[in-house]
Design an enzyme around this catalytic site. Sequence first.
Site, mmCIF file in Angstrom:
data_model
loop_
_atom_site.group_PDB
_atom_site.id
_atom_site.type_symbol
_atom_site.label_atom_id
_atom_site.label_comp_id
_atom_site.label_asym_id
_atom_site.label_seq_id
_atom_site.Cartn_x
_atom_site.Cartn_y
_atom_site.Cartn_z
ATOM 1 N N CYS A 187 0.839 -1.183 0.000
ATOM 2 C CA CYS A 187 0.000 0.000 0.000
ATOM 3 C C CYS A 187 0.883 1.244 0.000
ATOM 4 C CB CYS A 187 -0.871 0.041 1.247
ATOM 5 S SG CYS A 187 -1.714 -1.489 1.587
ATOM 6 N N ARG A 194 1.901 1.036 -6.122
ATOM 7 C CA ARG A 194 1.961 0.134 -4.961
ATOM 8 C C ARG A 194 0.628 -0.557 -4.707
ATOM 9 N NH1 ARG A 194 6.417 1.450 -1.419
ATOM 10 N NH2 ARG A 194 5.378 0.365 0.250
ATOM 11 N N TRP A 202 -3.712 -1.981 -1.550
ATOM 12 C CA TRP A 202 -3.851 -3.165 -2.405
ATOM 13 C C TRP A 202 -3.817 -4.361 -1.484
ATOM 14 C CZ3 TRP A 202 -0.444 -4.729 -7.215
ATOM 15 C CH2 TRP A 202 -1.140 -5.703 -7.933
ATOM 16 N N ASN A 227 0.276 0.753 6.836
ATOM 17 C CA ASN A 227 0.803 -0.300 5.960
ATOM 18 C C ASN A 227 1.389 -1.379 6.847
ATOM 19 O OD1 ASN A 227 0.245 1.218 3.761
ATOM 20 N ND2 ASN A 227 2.372 1.650 3.213
ATOM 21 N N GLY A 228 1.172 -2.632 6.484
ATOM 22 C CA GLY A 228 1.767 -3.721 7.257
ATOM 23 C C GLY A 228 0.700 -4.608 7.850
ATOM 24 N N GLU A 285 11.337 -18.779 -22.980
ATOM 25 C CA GLU A 285 11.196 -17.514 -22.255
ATOM 26 C C GLU A 285 12.490 -16.699 -22.328
ATOM 27 O OE1 GLU A 285 8.902 -15.793 -21.287
ATOM 28 O OE2 GLU A 285 9.700 -14.422 -19.790
ATOM 29 N N LYS A 344 12.709 -12.991 -24.008
ATOM 30 C CA LYS A 344 13.203 -11.793 -23.311
ATOM 31 C C LYS A 344 14.247 -11.084 -24.165
ATOM 32 C CE LYS A 344 10.766 -11.156 -20.982
ATOM 33 N NZ LYS A 344 9.614 -11.972 -20.729
ATOM 34 N N GLU A 370 12.703 -9.444 -27.385
ATOM 35 C CA GLU A 370 11.827 -8.303 -27.094
ATOM 36 C C GLU A 370 12.600 -7.014 -26.853
ATOM 37 O OE1 GLU A 370 8.101 -8.827 -24.349
ATOM 38 O OE2 GLU A 370 9.754 -10.055 -23.615
ATOM 39 N N HIS A 398 17.166 -32.770 -35.230
ATOM 40 C CA HIS A 398 16.129 -32.922 -36.259
ATOM 41 C C HIS A 398 16.058 -31.698 -37.173
ATOM 42 C CE1 HIS A 398 14.827 -36.626 -34.418
ATOM 43 N NE2 HIS A 398 14.847 -36.006 -33.236
ATOM 44 N N LYS A 401 2.380 -3.062 -23.324
ATOM 45 C CA LYS A 401 2.366 -3.848 -22.090
ATOM 46 C C LYS A 401 1.176 -4.795 -22.053
ATOM 47 C CE LYS A 401 3.696 -5.214 -18.106
ATOM 48 N NZ LYS A 401 4.710 -6.281 -18.217
HETATM 49 C C1 F6R Z 1 6.630 -10.825 -22.696
HETATM 50 C C2 F6R Z 1 5.313 -10.300 -22.418
HETATM 51 C C3 F6R Z 1 4.168 -10.837 -23.192
HETATM 52 C C4 F6R Z 1 3.016 -11.143 -22.241
HETATM 53 C C5 F6R Z 1 1.756 -11.542 -23.030
HETATM 54 C C6 F6R Z 1 0.620 -11.922 -22.118
HETATM 55 O O1 F6R Z 1 7.588 -10.209 -21.906
HETATM 56 O O2 F6R Z 1 5.141 -9.460 -21.594
HETATM 57 O O3 F6R Z 1 4.521 -11.968 -23.929
HETATM 58 O O4 F6R Z 1 3.409 -12.171 -21.396
HETATM 59 O O5 F6R Z 1 1.365 -10.477 -23.847
HETATM 60 O O6 F6R Z 1 0.276 -10.857 -21.309
HETATM 61 P P1 F6R Z 1 -0.570 -11.072 -20.005
HETATM 62 O O7 F6R Z 1 0.227 -11.913 -19.091
HETATM 63 O O8 F6R Z 1 -0.808 -9.692 -19.484
HETATM 64 O O9 F6R Z 1 -1.840 -11.760 -20.423
#
Ligand code: F6R
Length: 661
Positions: free
Chosen positions: A57, A82, A129, A155-156, A534, A538, A541, A557, A656
């Site tokens: 929070c 937060r 939160w 908070n806490g 993964e 990373k 991207e 293969h 995002k």
């Molecule tokens: C990779 C990344 C994306 C998300 C994907 C799903 O770093 O961020 O591949 O993982 O777009 O997004 P969410 O998890 O928000 O459904």
Amino acid sequence: MNSEIAPAHRVSKKKRGSNDINTFHSLFVLFSHFMFSMYYHRKRTSEFHEKGDIRMCGIIGYVGEKVAMPVLLDGLKRLEYRGYDSAGIAVVEDGCMVTFRRTGKIAGLEALCQENPTLSRWGIGHTRWATHGVPSEKKAHPHLDCRQRIAVVHNGIIENYRQLRKELEDIGHVFLSETDSEVVAHLLEGGGAPLQRIQKTVIKLQGSYALCILFQEEPDTLYGVRMFNPLVLGVGENENFLASDIPAFLDKTRKVVFLDDGDITRITPNSWEIVDFYGKQKTQATVVQIPWDPLTAEKGGYKHFMLKEIHEQPQALEDTLLGRWDLVNGRVRFDELEGFALGTVERIVIIACGTACHAGMIGKYMIEQLARVPVEVDYASEFRYRDPLIDEKTLVLCISQSGETADTLAAARLARERQAMVLSICNGMGTTLTRISDRTLYTRAGVEIGVASTKAFSCQLAVLFLLSLYLAQQRTTIGNQLLSTHIQSLLALPRQMNDLLKNSATIHELARQYYLYHDFLYLGRGVCYPLALEGALKLKEVSYLHAEGLSAGEMKHGPIALIEPDVISVVLLGKGIAGAKTLGNIEEIKARKGKVIVVSHPDHWGEIPLVEQVITITDTNKYLVPLLMIIPLQLFAYYVALEKGSDVDQPRNLAKSVTVE
Ligand code: F6R
């Protein structure tokens, strides 16, 4: 809102505390405070695991010459990362306590305040939160005492609140919420000066807390208390601030006093002082000049959100595990799953996109091997158009950081239409996915801002592992002894992650050696295969380099044709047979003069053929290897991107949250 009027009296301004500013000394103090508070916070949170709810929070307090409401709202917005399931503020207007509280984001509270403007110049605010339970206005802070003359934000966790509440109720106190925080407001009632009442109260509290307190009877004055939860004091010109985090006021002052555990501070527009719980004045409090600009501060001093979020993983993991295990009885607990008919499930279908899907693929190994339920994993974009065979005996497990990914939502809706049970693992509180799902297991990673998902991934893996154990205990496919051992391995991860993070400089050096290459292959078997996907995701991207994740067994293969001296293979050597078999791939690549970076589990592999670099993780069980190996992979992607000069937090062509198909 309360309109009771208390006799107002002004208090004399106390002598200013020491404000000796020396940049070198300041930075040292800043660093040592940070390390100290990290240590204590970590120590305490691990002690609280058995007990329940710790919240992420934000706290803000303001006293000064400006109208408080806009300053408080602005501070809350800066702390919104937060948490944002509810927010509230309290000010004193014409001698009366006035509070505003709203569930949801700060915008809702702001609209309420705009309809009811006040001119008060002192007040406190909070954004909450909760890690448990449904957000509600009653639970939102500030909390008030019976006579509504004292407002508290917290908070806490107050661990002994049940006992304290009972004692208070027995003598006639009336509580308006079920929160632990409300007991503090009631304990502060009674006779004596506010500071003395605070001292009497804090010695009764067990747990962790940062408090900001406003007494209607003491105008232009606020109190802050810190015990195992962060609280900083911002020193301005004719104004002073209290906050859980520096960004809340950094655009207004860069002078900060880091409170220590056991400090009580009293602030007015022109003074601040610190005493301990027994009233002894603190003489060595130092004002530190913060060198960050406001944006850097939100990044906690890190250059990018991605790096900050990589480093936040140990804490995010601790938060995610909180209250979900019981070591004494060797059980995993998911209160969220109580009464959910998982016993009838014959098959699980995991659906997700991108990073979340890679977590799901690792989850398949965990669930199948531990709980012996067949699991299928599909990209949501494939699942929704393939006329999937699912029915009421299928559990569809949707994984998403944002909870708003269009393909995942469409897949979840389809699953519901076909009568499947829908469970989600999600980071976004109250998001669309959580509303479509029958039940949700929240990851508690906190807000993830960097476009490349990092801490959400490790928290998704932690929840998947817990879920596997939960299913295994329900289906009696695991013995108590093994269950306890697995829980212990999980609990050791935050510390192990921290150790790996300390090794960042080595990974940075590695990135400097390789950022000019163009092709990277990531290879793994078993749980390390999705991890290879993964790791490659990373890198591509954020650095825009060609990176491919491959199942190590598939190399011969076809993909082995790609190997040449300028192709870098990142080989992930997991535990047991999967790791042993992958050793053979290294020999094949070396024989073709490819370059090899190995990320290895410390099993004894005998001679690893001559490779360019070996990064070793610490020992853990075979399912949890990805949670440790991901750290060097994320760091490598980050530092390669940094060396290449790309926009790490907002890489080209990416968003995002992918809310369109
Ligand atoms: C990779 C990344 C994306 C998300 C994907 C799903 O770093 O961020 O591949 O993982 O777009 O997004 P969410 O998890 O928000 O459904």
